[in-house]
Design an enzyme around this catalytic site. Structure first.
Site, PDB file in Angstrom:
ATOM      1  N   HIS A  79      64.737  36.716  54.154  1.00  7.89           N
ATOM      2  CA  HIS A  79      65.014  36.963  52.735  1.00  7.89           C
ATOM      3  C   HIS A  79      64.115  38.055  52.161  1.00  7.89           C
ATOM      4  O   HIS A  79      63.942  38.133  50.954  1.00  7.89           O
ATOM      5  CB  HIS A  79      64.863  35.666  51.939  1.00  7.89           C
ATOM      6  CG  HIS A  79      65.831  34.603  52.352  1.00  7.89           C
ATOM      7  ND1 HIS A  79      67.185  34.726  52.184  1.00  7.89           N
ATOM      8  CD2 HIS A  79      65.639  33.409  52.980  1.00  7.89           C
ATOM      9  CE1 HIS A  79      67.797  33.653  52.667  1.00  7.89           C
ATOM     10  NE2 HIS A  79      66.871  32.839  53.161  1.00  7.89           N
TER      11      HIS A  79
ATOM     12  N   GLU B 168      46.348  30.467  54.202  1.00  6.71           N
ATOM     13  CA  GLU B 168      44.886  30.505  54.331  1.00  6.71           C
ATOM     14  C   GLU B 168      44.467  31.538  55.389  1.00  6.71           C
ATOM     15  O   GLU B 168      43.493  32.268  55.203  1.00  6.71           O
ATOM     16  CB  GLU B 168      44.370  29.093  54.683  1.00  6.71           C
ATOM     17  CG  GLU B 168      42.911  28.980  55.077  1.00  6.71           C
ATOM     18  CD  GLU B 168      41.918  29.409  54.002  1.00  6.71           C
ATOM     19  OE1 GLU B 168      42.334  29.702  52.873  1.00  6.71           O
ATOM     20  OE2 GLU B 168      40.724  29.483  54.312  1.00  6.71           O
TER      21      GLU B 168
ATOM     22  N   CYS C 266      27.152  35.802  39.640  1.00  3.65           N
ATOM     23  CA  CYS C 266      25.759  36.027  39.248  1.00  3.65           C
ATOM     24  C   CYS C 266      24.864  34.849  39.609  1.00  3.65           C
ATOM     25  O   CYS C 266      25.275  33.699  39.554  1.00  3.65           O
ATOM     26  CB  CYS C 266      25.670  36.230  37.741  1.00  3.65           C
ATOM     27  SG  CYS C 266      26.710  37.546  37.145  1.00  3.65           S
TER      28      CYS C 266
ATOM     29  N   LYS D 235      42.071  34.721  54.639  1.00  2.00           N
ATOM     30  CA  LYS D 235      40.828  34.996  55.383  1.00  2.00           C
ATOM     31  C   LYS D 235      40.827  36.431  55.886  1.00  2.00           C
ATOM     32  O   LYS D 235      39.837  37.147  55.761  1.00  2.00           O
ATOM     33  CB  LYS D 235      40.679  34.071  56.608  1.00  2.00           C
ATOM     34  CG  LYS D 235      40.302  32.638  56.391  1.00  2.00           C
ATOM     35  CD  LYS D 235      38.921  32.408  55.868  1.00  2.00           C
ATOM     36  CE  LYS D 235      38.887  32.502  54.375  1.00  2.00           C
ATOM     37  NZ  LYS D 235      38.901  31.314  53.611  1.00  2.00           N
TER      38      LYS D 235
ATOM     39  N   GLU E 197      40.430  38.926  52.953  1.00  3.33           N
ATOM     40  CA  GLU E 197      39.126  38.831  52.293  1.00  3.33           C
ATOM     41  C   GLU E 197      38.033  39.580  53.053  1.00  3.33           C
ATOM     42  O   GLU E 197      37.201  40.243  52.452  1.00  3.33           O
ATOM     43  CB  GLU E 197      38.675  37.360  52.218  1.00  3.33           C
ATOM     44  CG  GLU E 197      39.223  36.575  51.069  1.00  3.33           C
ATOM     45  CD  GLU E 197      38.700  35.142  51.061  1.00  3.33           C
ATOM     46  OE1 GLU E 197      38.323  34.675  49.985  1.00  3.33           O
ATOM     47  OE2 GLU E 197      38.672  34.483  52.121  1.00  3.33           O
TER      48      GLU E 197
ATOM     49  N   ARG F 173      26.285  34.016  46.955  1.00  7.99           N
ATOM     50  CA  ARG F 173      27.262  33.860  45.883  1.00  7.99           C
ATOM     51  C   ARG F 173      28.042  35.147  45.630  1.00  7.99           C
ATOM     52  O   ARG F 173      29.060  35.121  44.948  1.00  7.99           O
ATOM     53  CB  ARG F 173      26.544  33.441  44.589  1.00  7.99           C
ATOM     54  CG  ARG F 173      25.847  32.113  44.712  1.00  7.99           C
ATOM     55  CD  ARG F 173      24.863  31.904  43.598  1.00  7.99           C
ATOM     56  NE  ARG F 173      25.490  31.562  42.341  1.00  7.99           N
ATOM     57  CZ  ARG F 173      25.648  30.331  41.884  1.00  7.99           C
ATOM     58  NH1 ARG F 173      25.211  29.323  42.580  1.00  7.99           N
ATOM     59  NH2 ARG F 173      26.221  30.095  40.735  1.00  7.99           N
TER      60      ARG F 173
ATOM     61  N   LYS G 254      31.215  33.997  45.750  1.00  7.72           N
ATOM     62  CA  LYS G 254      31.358  32.677  46.355  1.00  7.72           C
ATOM     63  C   LYS G 254      31.735  31.629  45.317  1.00  7.72           C
ATOM     64  O   LYS G 254      32.639  30.834  45.518  1.00  7.72           O
ATOM     65  CB  LYS G 254      30.020  32.303  47.004  1.00  7.72           C
ATOM     66  CG  LYS G 254      29.998  30.938  47.655  1.00  7.72           C
ATOM     67  CD  LYS G 254      30.668  31.000  48.991  1.00  7.72           C
ATOM     68  CE  LYS G 254      30.953  29.647  49.587  1.00  7.72           C
ATOM     69  NZ  LYS G 254      32.068  29.717  50.521  1.00  7.72           N
TER      70      LYS G 254
ATOM     71  N   TRP H 239      27.176  40.119  39.447  1.00  8.05           N
ATOM     72  CA  TRP H 239      28.535  40.403  39.910  1.00  8.05           C
ATOM     73  C   TRP H 239      29.255  40.960  38.695  1.00  8.05           C
ATOM     74  O   TRP H 239      29.495  40.253  37.719  1.00  8.05           O
ATOM     75  CB  TRP H 239      29.178  39.109  40.419  1.00  8.05           C
ATOM     76  CG  TRP H 239      30.500  39.299  41.071  1.00  8.05           C
ATOM     77  CD1 TRP H 239      30.738  39.716  42.354  1.00  8.05           C
ATOM     78  CD2 TRP H 239      31.785  39.040  40.495  1.00  8.05           C
ATOM     79  NE1 TRP H 239      32.091  39.740  42.593  1.00  8.05           N
ATOM     80  CE2 TRP H 239      32.756  39.340  41.479  1.00  8.05           C
ATOM     81  CE3 TRP H 239      32.224  38.603  39.239  1.00  8.05           C
ATOM     82  CZ2 TRP H 239      34.117  39.197  41.258  1.00  8.05           C
ATOM     83  CZ3 TRP H 239      33.592  38.469  39.026  1.00  8.05           C
ATOM     84  CH2 TRP H 239      34.517  38.763  40.022  1.00  8.05           C
TER      85      TRP H 239
ATOM     86  N   ASN I 210      24.428  34.614  33.248  1.00  9.13           N
ATOM     87  CA  ASN I 210      25.579  34.413  34.124  1.00  9.13           C
ATOM     88  C   ASN I 210      26.700  33.898  33.222  1.00  9.13           C
ATOM     89  O   ASN I 210      26.489  32.958  32.464  1.00  9.13           O
ATOM     90  CB  ASN I 210      25.194  33.365  35.191  1.00  9.13           C
ATOM     91  CG  ASN I 210      26.377  32.917  36.033  1.00  9.13           C
ATOM     92  OD1 ASN I 210      27.453  33.494  35.976  1.00  9.13           O
ATOM     93  ND2 ASN I 210      26.164  31.879  36.816  1.00  9.13           N
ATOM     94  N   GLY I 211      27.873  34.530  33.294  1.00  9.86           N
ATOM     95  CA  GLY I 211      28.977  34.081  32.452  1.00  9.86           C
ATOM     96  C   GLY I 211      29.594  35.236  31.692  1.00  9.86           C
ATOM     97  O   GLY I 211      29.331  36.404  32.005  1.00  9.86           O
TER      98      GLY I 211
HETATM   99  C1  G6P Z   1      36.086  31.910  45.341  1.00 10.66           C
HETATM  100  C2  G6P Z   1      35.613  31.816  46.773  1.00 10.66           C
HETATM  101  C3  G6P Z   1      36.653  31.095  47.620  1.00 10.66           C
HETATM  102  C4  G6P Z   1      36.977  29.736  47.023  1.00 10.66           C
HETATM  103  C5  G6P Z   1      37.375  29.840  45.555  1.00 10.66           C
HETATM  104  C6  G6P Z   1      37.424  28.470  44.887  1.00 10.66           C
HETATM  105  O1  G6P Z   1      37.190  32.730  45.255  1.00 10.66           O
HETATM  106  O2  G6P Z   1      35.386  33.102  47.297  1.00 10.66           O
HETATM  107  O3  G6P Z   1      36.145  30.923  48.926  1.00 10.66           O
HETATM  108  O4  G6P Z   1      38.019  29.153  47.738  1.00 10.66           O
HETATM  109  O5  G6P Z   1      36.413  30.610  44.833  1.00 10.66           O
HETATM  110  O6  G6P Z   1      36.125  27.949  44.868  1.00 10.66           O
HETATM  111  P1  G6P Z   1      35.763  26.426  44.821  1.00 10.66           P
HETATM  112  O7  G6P Z   1      34.261  26.385  44.846  1.00 10.66           O
HETATM  113  O8  G6P Z   1      36.320  25.888  43.535  1.00 10.66           O
HETATM  114  O9  G6P Z   1      36.379  25.772  45.992  1.00 10.66           O
END
Ligand code: G6P
Length: 610
Positions: free
Chosen positions: A506, A483, A2, A487, A490, A27, A605, A74, A104-105
């Protein structure tokens, strides 16, 4: 997650609110809305579409006013539907709304409060925990909004940033924060608030960062801030130069692409003028703290967690200090064995991730006081909470899928490794000088990898038709495989998993058929021969291999084995180089599938709720 924007001024503030929401779009959100005070009543526009569509509604319905709040939501409590979108209004049945509120929260005791408020006649229109706060403020309001909000927040359990205004005091917004970010923007005879300074770029650069427990009273000519005890306090005004260009795409199709290509610059900025790595880069007290610790605990979420996993390989190998890496949301709730000689390292792009902040507090509550953060936002809660900090200079990252934040975190973590090795006498001056040289050449090396984009696009077109993918890496490239898989899932929504290649037999080998692309990270390191055997295991089952091979591995394409040649092996820093083609592969695969690359479904985000 949010986003909040608010303004109290003597001019129509809807363009400022809409622009602020656009700047907060990165975000992640699934609905949005604004509410303004207009000629004696509260007016509102809400949408489950994009902010651009909301702006159309605002223009069509001539929504305008001098005081207002706006929000990108969100969804947590209640579906992403218009009736759940913020701002929420409150009134008693039959009356015109008099309170408007955004939040927000997460309010943990919302059910209990809802029952209580229903008992005194409030009717709920949404399933949100937010509407509870709106009614609570309304219920407590007796002519002074500040007083009502101060009383209301005492009843709230959980995390929140809220902004609220009242029809009966139209030139006033009251805001409060506990656990979720909120900043005040000072103007001349007008004042603003937002979830971050970027939202106010172009409107004001005079920013106050609220702290947990603060309640702020924004009026035209002044802003008053009260701490959690209700005492008036001064908070420093910072001049924040947010690079407005960060929110512009330039020649790129998406922010993610722009940010992938910004990596040489971001890494160079993160290294800044570092001629040699010294502990002081992490803070004045760093030498003393690094000297006294004999283990490292990394706490992080998502991509930042994978940066921590990579650092474990570096720190244990070079500085010879044991490292454990924990997913913040797990660590905070499990029993662990604390050791006061631990350096607690949080890694966070935003510096506001609720789980990472809570894990840090948990570690401290267990007596581990030596804390360091690797963070991209110098003004964030994380930086304020930790004794030491290294600020990565990735710049604002808009794409939800983290790219340049990750590679700059790795750059900073490598410097941490060298600093720890230095303090613990595990590295000679010559070895260190060699590593610093490699670091300084890193931006150029990343540029060389970016030049592989056309070959990766050709692969991406084939990947776009797949529904599953397997990523293999070994040693310090295993976290990079994780990672890469993250990606891809996501942003392209292809199911992807990563394994250390030695684990293939395994379990995951059972999944390998001609339909399963197997992306392999093949650096020219000591594990190369082992990795080649793992690749044979895939080929023998008909699996198609897509290999990112260092030039000096001499791995060549053959039937079922597709190879993109990377530059020569880059030693310890190789994981950073091998990250880049995986980012490009995910990006171009997502483009080929036509997904919303910068705002992938359901993701946010900056995850400021648990
Ligand atoms: C969310 C974002 C990711 C990020 C993660 C941790 O899931 O979409 O891209 O890696 O939060 O966020 P931070 O700001 O703590 O690195």
């Amino acid at each position: 997650m949010c986003g909040i924007v608010g303004a109290v001024a003597s001019r129509d503030i809807t363009p400022i609110l809409v622009e602020g929401l656009k700047r907060l779009e990165y975000r992640g959100y699934d609905s949005c809305g604004v509410a303004v005070y207009d000629n004696g009543s509260l007016r509102r526009a809400r949408s489950t579409e994009r902010v651009a569509e909301l702006a159309d509604h605002i223009a069509k319905d001539s929504v305008a006013g001098f005081t207002g709040i706006a929000h990108t939501r969100w969804a947590t409590h209640g579906a992403p539907a218009t009736h759940n979108a913020h701002p929420h209004f409150s009134s008693l049945t039959g009356n015109e709304p008099s309170i408007a509120l955004v939040h927000n929260g997460i309010i943990e005791n919302h059910e209990e409060l809802r029952r209580e408020l229903q008992g005194v006649g409030y009717v709920f229109e949404s399933q949100t925990d937010t509407e509870v706060i709106a009614h609570l403020v309304h219920h407590l309001y007796q002519g002074d909004l500040l007083d009502a909000v101060q009383q209301a927040v005492k009843r709230l359990h959980g995390a929140y940033a809220i902004a609220v205004f009242c029809r009966d005091e139209p030139h006033r917004i009251v805001a409060a924060r506990q656990g979720s970010p909120l900043v005040i923007g000072r103007g001349k005879n007008e004042n603003f608030l937002a979830s971050d300074a970027l939202a106010l770029a172009g409107t004001t650069d005079q920013i106050i960062y609220l702290e947990d427990g603060d309640v702020a009273d924004l009026q035209l000519g002044n802003v008053w801030i009260m701490d959690s005890g209700g005492k008036r306090i001064e908070r420093q005004i910072h001049t924040v130069h947010v690079h407005t260009g960060a929110a512009e795409l330039g020649p790129y199709r998406h922010f993610m692409q722009k940010e992938i290509f910004e990596q040489p610059r971001a890494v160079a900025d993160t290294l800044e003028d570092v001629e040699s790595v010294t502990p002081e880069l992490f803070g004045d007290a760093a030498y003393k703290i690094f000297k006294q610790i004999d283990r490292v605990l990394v706490l992080a979420c998502g991509t930042s967690y994978y940066a921590g996993l990579t650092a474990k390989y570096w720190i244990e190998s070079i500085a010879k200090i044991p490292v454990s890496v924990e997913i913040a949301s797990e660590y905070r709730y499990r029993d662990s064995v604390p050791n006061p000689n631990t350096l607690v390292v949080t890694i966070s792009q935003s510096g506001e991730t609720a789980d990472t902040l809570a894990a840090l507090k948990h570690a401290r509550s267990l007596g581990m006081e030596q804390t360091l953060t690797i963070c991209n936002v110098s003004t964030s809660a994380m930086v304020r909470e930790c004794k030491l900090a290294y600020i990565t200079r990735a710049g604002v990252e808009i794409g939800v899928a983290s790219t340049k934040a990750f590679t700059t975190q790795l750059t900073a973590l490598y410097m941490l490794t060298l600093a720890l090795a230095q303090v613990h006498d595990r590295i000679t001056d010559e070895q260190e000088a060699e590593q610093v040289k490699a670091l300084r050449h890193l931006p150029a090396a990343i540029s060389a990898v970016l030049a592989l984009e056309p070959q990766i696009i050709a692969w991406a077109d084939r990947f776009a038709t797949k529904e599953n993918a397997l990523f293999l890496g070994r040693g310090m490239h295993y976290p990079i495989a994780l990672e890469g898989a993250l990606k891809l899932k996501e942003i392209s929504y292809i199911h992807a998993e990563a394994y250390p290649a030695g684990e293939l037999k395994h379990g995951p080998l059972a999944l390998v058929t001609e339909e399963m692309p197997v992306i392999t990270i093949a650096p020219n390191d000591v594990l190369l021969e082992k990795l080649k055997s793992n690749m044979q295991e895939v080929r023998a089952r008909g699996g198609e291999l897509y290999v990112f091979a260092d030039d000096d591995t001499k791995i060549v394409s053959s039937e079922g084995v597709h190879v993109i040649r990377m530059p020569e092996h880059y030693g310890y820093l190789s994981p950073i180089l091998h990250t880049v083609p995986l980012q490009l592969l995910a990006y171009h695969t997502a483009c080929a599938r036509g997904t919303d690359v910068d705002k992938p479904r359901n993701l946010a985000k900056s995850v400021t709720v648990e």
